[in-house]
Design a protein around this motif. Sequence first.
Motif, mmCIF file in Angstrom:
data_model
loop_
_atom_site.group_PDB
_atom_site.id
_atom_site.type_symbol
_atom_site.label_atom_id
_atom_site.label_comp_id
_atom_site.label_asym_id
_atom_site.label_seq_id
_atom_site.Cartn_x
_atom_site.Cartn_y
_atom_site.Cartn_z
ATOM 1 N N GLU A 158 -51.901 3.564 -40.473
ATOM 2 C CA GLU A 158 -50.575 3.841 -41.037
ATOM 3 C C GLU A 158 -50.112 5.207 -40.572
ATOM 4 O OE1 GLU A 158 -50.077 3.744 -45.363
ATOM 5 O OE2 GLU A 158 -48.376 5.102 -45.144
ATOM 6 N N SER A 165 -47.571 1.881 -47.097
ATOM 7 C CA SER A 165 -48.856 1.773 -47.799
ATOM 8 C C SER A 165 -48.891 0.551 -48.708
ATOM 9 C CB SER A 165 -49.119 3.034 -48.634
ATOM 10 O OG SER A 165 -49.165 4.160 -47.795
ATOM 11 N N ASP A 215 -50.896 7.511 -50.510
ATOM 12 C CA ASP A 215 -51.515 6.372 -49.838
ATOM 13 C C ASP A 215 -52.768 5.931 -50.583
ATOM 14 O OD1 ASP A 215 -49.654 6.294 -47.874
ATOM 15 O OD2 ASP A 215 -50.739 7.642 -46.544
#
Length: 310
Positions: free
Chosen positions: A131, A46, A82
Motif C-alpha cells: 500500500e 487500507s 493502517d
Amino acid sequence: MRAAARLIRLIDDGDPSARDELAILYRHSGRAHIIGFTGSPGVGKSTLVDAIIVRFRKDGKSVGVLAVDPTSPFSGGAILGDRVRMQRHFLDEGVFIRSLATRGQFGGLTRSTADAIVVLDAMGKDVIIVETVGVGQDEVDIAQNAHTTVLVTIPGMGDDIQAIKAGLMEIGDIIVVNKADREGAAKAVREMRFMLHMSMERHLDSNWEQPIVETVANADRGIAELYEAILRHWDHLRDHSHQELQSVERSRIRKQVLDLLNENIMQRVMDEIDGASDLDDLVDQIRRRETDPYHVSVDLADHFLRRAKS
Ligand SMILES: Nc1nc2c(ncn2[C@@H]2O[C@H](COP(=O)(O)OP(=O)(O)OP(=O)(O)O)[C@@H](O)[C@H]2O)c(=O)[nH]1
Ligand SMILES: [Mg+2]
C-alpha cells in the motif's frame, strides 16, 4: 517470522548489513503475486486491502502486507491508521503486516520496498500487498515493483483527475472508484472510462482492458468484483500465450539492478568524497562562479570512472 521482521527493520533503517542476507533470500523468491494499492491519502486503500486480505485467506493463501508512506517524514499518523484498519488480522499467522518509511538514503523508499518484497516472497507468502500513499513519482516507482497495480480513487476528486490526466492513470491495471456510497460515483466511473479511452497507448501491446470497479470498502460492496479482477489480471499475466509475466519480471529486475547500481556507485563515490577536502574546494569555486555545477559533476564522473578502469 521473527528473522523476517528483524531483516525488514534493518532494511527500513537503511542498514547495509541487510545486503548479504537479501542476496541469499533472493534465490528463494519469485513465487509471490505482488499487488500494489496506490491512491491519494484517505481514499480507502487500507480498508480495501483489509477486505481483500479476507478473500485471500478464505482461499487459503498467505498474505504479506507492506504499508509504504512516502508522503510524510513523520509518518506515524497514516501508518498507525493502517495498522488500526487491518488489526483484525494481527492474530492470524497467515498474515504479516509491516510498514516502511525509509527516506534519505540513495534509492530511498523504492529500494527498501523492493528489498522488503524479497523478504516476504522468500518467506513463502503467496500474495504480497504493497500500500502506497499518493499518486506522485515515488508512488509510480513503487508501483513498478508490483505485478498488479490497483489505482484507488473516489468520486469528486478534482485535483486527482488532473494528476490522473497527466498519465498516472496508466499505472493502474485495475481502477477502483471507492466510496461509491457517495454522490457522483457513476459520474466518476464515466470520467474514468473516458480517460482510459483517451490514454489507450499503454495497453496497445496488451490485451488487458483495465477494469473499473466500484466499491464501498467499509461495507464489503464491490469487493468480490475487485478480488475477481485481481485474480483475473494475475491469470492474464501468467497466460503463456502472451508472455506478459516475463516482460513484467524483466522490467522489474532491470529496474532493481539499475537502482542498486546507482546506489553502489553513489555510495563508493561518497565514501571517497567524504574523506577529501577537494569537494569543499570545488563548492567554493562554484560559489565564486569560477566554474559551475554542470561541469563539475561531469568532471567528477569522468574522474571516478577513469579511476575505476585503471
Ligand atoms: N463512506 C465511505 N467511507 C470509506 C469507504 N472506504 C473507506 N472509508 C473510510 O475512509 C477513511 C479512510 O480509509 P483508509 O482505508 O484509512 O484510507 P487510506 O487510503 O488507507 O488512507 P491513508 O493510508 O491515510 O492514505 C476511513 O475512515 C474509512 O472507514 C467507503 O467506501 N465509503
Ligand atoms: Mg492507509
